[in-house]
Scaffold this motif. Structure first.
Motif, PDB file in Angstrom:
ATOM      1  N   ALA A  77       0.827  -1.209   0.000  1.00  0.00           N
ATOM      2  CA  ALA A  77       0.000   0.000   0.000  1.00  0.00           C
ATOM      3  C   ALA A  77       0.860   1.259   0.000  1.00  0.00           C
ATOM      4  CB  ALA A  77      -0.925  -0.010   1.214  1.00  0.00           C
ATOM      5  N   CYS A  78       1.962   1.220   0.756  1.00  0.00           N
ATOM      6  CA  CYS A  78       2.850   2.369   0.841  1.00  0.00           C
ATOM      7  C   CYS A  78       3.474   2.696  -0.513  1.00  0.00           C
ATOM      8  CB  CYS A  78       3.937   2.095   1.886  1.00  0.00           C
ATOM      9  SG  CYS A  78       5.094   3.452   2.145  1.00  0.00           S
ATOM     10  N   LEU A  79       3.795   1.664  -1.308  1.00  0.00           N
ATOM     11  CA  LEU A  79       4.412   1.879  -2.613  1.00  0.00           C
ATOM     12  C   LEU A  79       3.397   2.137  -3.709  1.00  0.00           C
ATOM     13  CD1 LEU A  79       7.140  -0.919  -2.464  1.00  0.00           C
ATOM     14  CD2 LEU A  79       7.546   1.539  -2.431  1.00  0.00           C
ATOM     15  N   GLN A  91      -1.978  -1.335 -12.392  1.00  0.00           N
ATOM     16  CA  GLN A  91      -0.549  -1.293 -12.657  1.00  0.00           C
ATOM     17  C   GLN A  91       0.244  -0.911 -11.408  1.00  0.00           C
ATOM     18  OE1 GLN A  91      -0.386   1.435 -15.976  1.00  0.00           O
ATOM     19  NE2 GLN A  91      -0.274  -0.245 -17.459  1.00  0.00           N
ATOM     20  N   ALA A  92      -0.258   0.031 -10.644  1.00  0.00           N
ATOM     21  CA  ALA A  92       0.445   0.449  -9.431  1.00  0.00           C
ATOM     22  C   ALA A  92       0.553  -0.693  -8.432  1.00  0.00           C
ATOM     23  CB  ALA A  92      -0.261   1.650  -8.803  1.00  0.00           C
ATOM     24  N   VAL A  93      -0.529  -1.435  -8.259  1.00  0.00           N
ATOM     25  CA  VAL A  93      -0.518  -2.564  -7.314  1.00  0.00           C
ATOM     26  C   VAL A  93       0.394  -3.672  -7.811  1.00  0.00           C
ATOM     27  CG1 VAL A  93      -1.937  -4.347  -6.243  1.00  0.00           C
ATOM     28  CG2 VAL A  93      -2.794  -2.007  -6.410  1.00  0.00           C
ATOM     29  N   LEU A  94       0.328  -3.984  -9.102  1.00  0.00           N
ATOM     30  CA  LEU A  94       1.167  -5.050  -9.646  1.00  0.00           C
ATOM     31  C   LEU A  94       2.654  -4.704  -9.544  1.00  0.00           C
ATOM     32  CD1 LEU A  94      -0.848  -6.131 -12.827  1.00  0.00           C
ATOM     33  CD2 LEU A  94      -0.677  -7.313 -10.622  1.00  0.00           C
ATOM     34  N   LEU A  95       2.978  -3.433  -9.649  1.00  0.00           N
ATOM     35  CA  LEU A  95       4.368  -3.024  -9.478  1.00  0.00           C
ATOM     36  C   LEU A  95       4.773  -2.989  -8.004  1.00  0.00           C
ATOM     37  CD1 LEU A  95       4.638  -0.100 -12.066  1.00  0.00           C
ATOM     38  CD2 LEU A  95       5.740  -2.331 -12.220  1.00  0.00           C
TER      39      LEU A  95
END
Length: 361
Positions: free
Chosen positions: A103-105, A125-129
């Motif tokens: 979550a932080c990233l 995309q943000a979660v997968l990264l």
């Protein structure tokens, strides 16, 4: 790094101190500094930056607790007396820490992704990264205490350069360097590289197998020490050749880097000649690693923005941080030197071919 480069590393209290410093204080500070830099550069909105700052605290706290649990379990396994609840709870701390880290990233990654993409696509995309990045950053935390220093110095350089227009150092064309440096002396460089390749391979073979055929050695450890020592000494002319090849690209500072690198190899060779178990061998290896770290850090000083004192201080910190890379380099120099000789040999060969006139059909 102070724990590692001193005899206090093996004292009982340094284990918890290392986990607290490198597993919580250091990573949390780096996370806060990174999000501040992104915020100052207007890359993330204020709300996202605040979310990252708040979420980083439980993420790194759980990660450090998981590392402590793993360390306790490791010690309990050595004692063979069963496992306590804390030593058996690594996954209990690691999984929620992984979720908090994701979550932080994910939030800053969402802000950094192109705004033209649709909202569901950017979130996905943000979660997968963020998922693999959280794993990798957490794994780096449990590595030796120097691993985070390299990232910290990178943040320091970025912070110094942010908002300060620095003149780009004048460097020659990357395609022209091999021809300009190597080509005029390609026969000398090629011959020296070939000789060093043969010598380096011989030192490596002696280190691994010398105890089976060389009457001068007493056991495999003695053969390894001698092979590492001879290989370190044989790396000195290789560094001189490499410095000549890089002088046009890195500038006058190259000579000081080469001098430090050659001194590091001399110290490493002397330390190996002292033999395993000698009280000064490990100290000599650490000195050689530090010298090699400064040899790698000096050329990077041109990218540091600021006054003379700032540049000197940052390069000094970079040299200490680069010692983590210098340690395996000096310890494995005997096995790495043949690779460097082969690279120089290929460059000399390519420069020779490039310098030959083409025959018309």
């Amino acid at each position: 790094m102070a724990f590692f480069f001193s005899n206090t590393f093996h004292l009982p209290w340094t284990g918890p101190a290392r986990i607290i410093l490198t597993g919580f204080v250091g990573p949390l500070s780096a996370s806060l500094y990174a999000v501040v830099l992104l915020r100052l550069a207007a890359r993330v909105p204020a709300g996202h930056a605040l979310f990252v700052a708040v979420t980083a605290v439980p993420a790194w706290a759980l990660a450090a607790t998981a590392a402590a649990s793993w360390s306790v379990r490791f010690d309990e396994a050595d004692m063979n007396q069963g496992f306590s609840w804390f030593g058996s709870s690594m996954l209990l701390f690691m999984i929620p820490g992984w979720m908090a880290g994701t979550a932080c990233l994910a939030v800053p990654l969402y802000s950094l992704l192109a705004s033209r993409r649709s909202l569901p696509l950017r979130v996905t995309q943000a979660v997968l990264l963020a998922v693999p990045m959280a794993v990798m950053l957490g794994a780096l935390m449990v590595m030796p205490p120097m691993a985070g220093t390299l990232g910290a110095k990178l943040l320091l350089i970025v912070a110094l350069r942010q908002g300060m227009p620095a003149a780009r150092p004048s460097v020659g064309s990357s395609r022209a360097v091999p021809r300009q440096v190597v080509a005029p002396n390609r026969r000398t460089v090629g011959g020296a590289a070939l000789a060093l390749l043969v010598v380096g391979l011989a030192c490596a073979v002696f280190a691994l197998t010398g105890s089976t055929w060389a009457p001068m050695v007493t056991d495999s450890t003695h053969a390894m020490n001698l092979g590492l020592a001879y290989g370190a000494f044989a790396s000195i002319p290789l560094l001189l050749l490499a410095g000549r090849a890089l002088a046009a690209r890195l500038g006058p500072i190259t000579r000081w880097s080469v001098l430090l690198g050659c001194t590091a190899m001399a110290v490493q060779g002397t330390a190996q000649l002292l033999g395993a178990g000698h009280t000064l061998q490990w100290n000599g290896i650490l000195v050689a690693a530090t010298l090699m770290g400064f040899a790698m850090a000096l050329p990077l000083g041109r990218w540091v923005a600021g006054g003379r004192f700032t540049r000197i201080a940052v390069v000094a910190l970079m040299g200490l941080a680069a010692s983590v890379v210098g340690l395996p380099l000096v310890m494995m120099s005997t096995f790495l030197a043949p690779i460097g000789s082969a690279v120089l040999l290929v460059l000399a060969w390519r420069a020779g071919n490039a310098g030959q006139p083409r025959l018309s059909s």
